[in-house]
Write a protein that holds these residues in place. Structure first.
Motif, PDB file in Angstrom:
ATOM      1  N   GLY A 131       0.820  -1.205   0.000  1.00 47.13           N
ATOM      2  CA  GLY A 131       0.000   0.000   0.000  1.00 47.13           C
ATOM      3  C   GLY A 131       0.850   1.250   0.000  1.00 47.13           C
ATOM      4  N   THR A 132       0.168   2.396   0.075  1.00 46.96           N
ATOM      5  CA  THR A 132       0.860   3.684   0.099  1.00 46.96           C
ATOM      6  C   THR A 132       0.479   4.442   1.356  1.00 46.96           C
ATOM      7  OG1 THR A 132      -0.903   4.854  -1.106  1.00 46.96           O
ATOM      8  CG2 THR A 132       0.811   3.756  -2.420  1.00 46.96           C
ATOM      9  N   ASN A 133       1.231   5.488   1.641  1.00 48.87           N
ATOM     10  CA  ASN A 133       1.011   6.272   2.854  1.00 48.87           C
ATOM     11  C   ASN A 133       0.002   7.395   2.668  1.00 48.87           C
ATOM     12  OD1 ASN A 133       2.410   8.045   1.257  1.00 48.87           O
ATOM     13  ND2 ASN A 133       4.160   8.260   2.644  1.00 48.87           N
ATOM     14  N   GLY A 134      -0.739   7.388   1.564  1.00 45.13           N
ATOM     15  CA  GLY A 134      -1.704   8.441   1.294  1.00 45.13           C
ATOM     16  C   GLY A 134      -1.149   9.563   0.455  1.00 45.13           C
ATOM     17  N   ARG A 135       0.154   9.553   0.240  1.00 37.78           N
ATOM     18  CA  ARG A 135       0.793  10.565  -0.606  1.00 37.78           C
ATOM     19  C   ARG A 135       1.453   9.924  -1.823  1.00 37.78           C
ATOM     20  NH1 ARG A 135       4.543  13.470   3.762  1.00 37.78           N
ATOM     21  NH2 ARG A 135       5.025  11.258   4.099  1.00 37.78           N
ATOM     22  N   LEU A 180       2.578  12.875  13.912  1.00 32.02           N
ATOM     23  CA  LEU A 180       2.523  14.082  13.111  1.00 32.02           C
ATOM     24  C   LEU A 180       1.066  14.382  12.781  1.00 32.02           C
ATOM     25  CD1 LEU A 180       5.480  13.583  10.594  1.00 32.02           C
ATOM     26  CD2 LEU A 180       5.414  15.098  12.567  1.00 32.02           C
ATOM     27  N   VAL A 181       0.637  15.602  13.064  1.00 29.12           N
ATOM     28  CA  VAL A 181      -0.740  15.997  12.793  1.00 29.12           C
ATOM     29  C   VAL A 181      -0.936  16.166  11.295  1.00 29.12           C
ATOM     30  CG1 VAL A 181      -2.516  17.730  13.221  1.00 29.12           C
ATOM     31  CG2 VAL A 181      -0.892  17.128  15.025  1.00 29.12           C
ATOM     32  N   GLY A 182      -2.038  15.612  10.776  1.00 30.17           N
ATOM     33  CA  GLY A 182      -2.362  15.786   9.367  1.00 30.17           C
ATOM     34  C   GLY A 182      -1.816  14.714   8.457  1.00 30.17           C
ATOM     35  N   GLU A 183      -0.967  13.841   8.950  1.00 30.47           N
ATOM     36  CA  GLU A 183      -0.432  12.759   8.132  1.00 30.47           C
ATOM     37  C   GLU A 183      -1.436  11.609   8.080  1.00 30.47           C
ATOM     38  OE1 GLU A 183       2.501  12.328   6.383  1.00 30.47           O
ATOM     39  OE2 GLU A 183       2.719  14.488   6.621  1.00 30.47           O
ATOM     40  N   TYR A 184      -1.558  10.962   6.923  1.00 30.00           N
ATOM     41  CA  TYR A 184      -2.495   9.852   6.775  1.00 30.00           C
ATOM     42  C   TYR A 184      -1.945   8.587   7.402  1.00 30.00           C
ATOM     43  CZ  TYR A 184      -5.573   6.463   4.574  1.00 30.00           C
ATOM     44  OH  TYR A 184      -6.454   5.446   4.355  1.00 30.00           O
ATOM     45  N   GLN A 185      -0.750   8.199   7.012  1.00 27.51           N
ATOM     46  CA  GLN A 185      -0.072   7.070   7.620  1.00 27.51           C
ATOM     47  C   GLN A 185       1.407   7.378   7.687  1.00 27.51           C
ATOM     48  OE1 GLN A 185      -1.018   2.940   6.701  1.00 27.51           O
ATOM     49  NE2 GLN A 185      -2.599   3.645   5.302  1.00 27.51           N
ATOM     50  N   GLN A 186       2.009   7.088   8.817  1.00 22.94           N
ATOM     51  CA  GLN A 186       3.451   7.210   8.948  1.00 22.94           C
ATOM     52  C   GLN A 186       4.036   5.836   9.256  1.00 22.94           C
ATOM     53  OE1 GLN A 186       1.969   9.640  11.763  1.00 22.94           O
ATOM     54  NE2 GLN A 186       1.089  10.384   9.869  1.00 22.94           N
ATOM     55  N   LYS A 187       5.312   5.718   9.054  1.00 24.27           N
ATOM     56  CA  LYS A 187       5.996   4.468   9.350  1.00 24.27           C
ATOM     57  C   LYS A 187       7.090   4.703  10.386  1.00 24.27           C
ATOM     58  CE  LYS A 187       4.827   1.399   7.571  1.00 24.27           C
ATOM     59  NZ  LYS A 187       3.675   0.528   7.864  1.00 24.27           N
TER      60      LYS A 187
END
Length: 326
Positions: A131-135, A180-187
């Motif tokens: 998948g992707t991180n939304g970006r 982090l505020v506003g991030e869809y998914q972080q790793k």
């Protein structure tokens, strides 16, 4: 002297995945549309025109793994070491993703003459996340590290075996939406699991007794206890094989599962204790066994989730098995 046992193996995998689903568009889904599992009434189905079928493109994953393990004996020392290379490639129909990693493992054990064998080990893990991180950026693979130390004890004058282990596991590259505020998914998230396990078995004539217990301390990437992971577990199992009735076997055991949480430390699943029974007979290559789990038919909740629903535990079950060994 020194003894070497080398094993070099390779493996590959191929996975093909497709899915589709119907979405209700204009239908009014009132209570008459649903099926009551306690009093099912079939046939009241909205017309097909009220549904829209959506199909996701096929997803194909190919995996190749190559690894080598080595076990070395030097006097009373037992040393193991291994290295593994993984290469995966996924094609989702709209995008492709490639991941690869090298994982290692190493361990050492020393056998004292009195039957005590302390050991320590280290191992790495690699798990691709599709998948992707939304970006539009591919998600990084999840990785893990485990340290373990303990001892095994097998007395020379008594038929028993005991293992006590302490382990520390770290999982990295996890989702961490609070970082982090506003991030869809972080790793950037990390989860930790530390615990102690005790295992033992002792033979006493026609009887054998097994004991197991564990204590876990978990923390997710968001700082909560891991969902549906009991903090404490214990079990015991007694098997009877009478010498005067060769082939006959019977057993009884008790399982204790401690309380667990929902993943955000709000809903608690209470602990429960269950009993199991076994009876069987073995003759030649034939093995006939009857197992009963949760013999008291106790009602309990197996786990509760943060979204508010709970799942009932397994009711009493009786399973017969006939096995023939060639």
């Amino acid at each position: 002297g020194t003894q070497y046992q080398d094993v070099t193996l390779g493996e590959s995998g191929f996975y093909d995945y497709a899915r589709g689903y119907d979405v209700a568009t204009g239908a009014v889904l009132d209570d008459s549309t649903w099926i009551n599992v306690f009093d099912p009434q079939y046939g009241n189905i909205p017309p097909a025109s009220e549904f829209t079928y959506a199909a996701s493109p096929d997803s194909t994953t190919e995996d190749l793994g190559l690894y080598i393990n080595d076990q070395i004996s030097v006097g009373n020392w037992r040393i193991t070491a291994g290295v593994r290379f993984d290469d995966t490639e996924t094609n989702s129909g709209t995008s492709s993703q490639s991941d690869d990693a090298v994982s290692t493992s190493v361990g050492a054990l020393y056998q004292f003459d009195n039957g005590l064998s302390p050991y320590v080990s280290f191992a790495e893990s690699f798990d691709p996340v599709i998948g992707t991180n939304g970006r539009g950026e591919p998600l990084e693979p999840q990785e893990g590290e485990q340290w373990e130390a303990g001892f095994k004890y097998q007395p020379s004058d008594f038929p028993a075996m005991v293992t006590l282990a302490y382990f520390d596991i770290t999982q990295s590259n996890l989702n961490d939406p609070s970082s982090l505020v506003g991030e869809y998914q972080q790793k950037r998230g990390e989860a930790s699991i530390t615990g102690v396990e005790l295992e033992g078995i002792v033979f006493m004539g026609d009887l054998s007794l097994e004991l197991n217990a564990s204590q876990l301390d978990t923390e997710s990437a968001e700082g909560y206890r891991l969902a549906s992971v009991p903090e404490r577990q214990a079990s015991t199992w007694l098997t009877w094989r009478p010498g005067g009735f060769e082939g006959f076997k019977a057993g009884a055991g008790i399982r204790y599962v401690g309380e667990s949480w929902d993943g955000i430390d709000q809903l608690r699943t209470p602990s429960y204790t269950l009993g199991d029974l076994m009876i069987g007979y073995q003759t030649g290559p034939w093995d006939l066994t009857l197992n009963a789990r949760n013999v008291a038919d106790k009602e309990f909740q197996a786990t509760c989730l943060a979204r508010g629903d709970c799942f009932p535990g397994e009711a009493r079950s009786v399973v017969g098995r006939v096995r023939y060994q060639f």
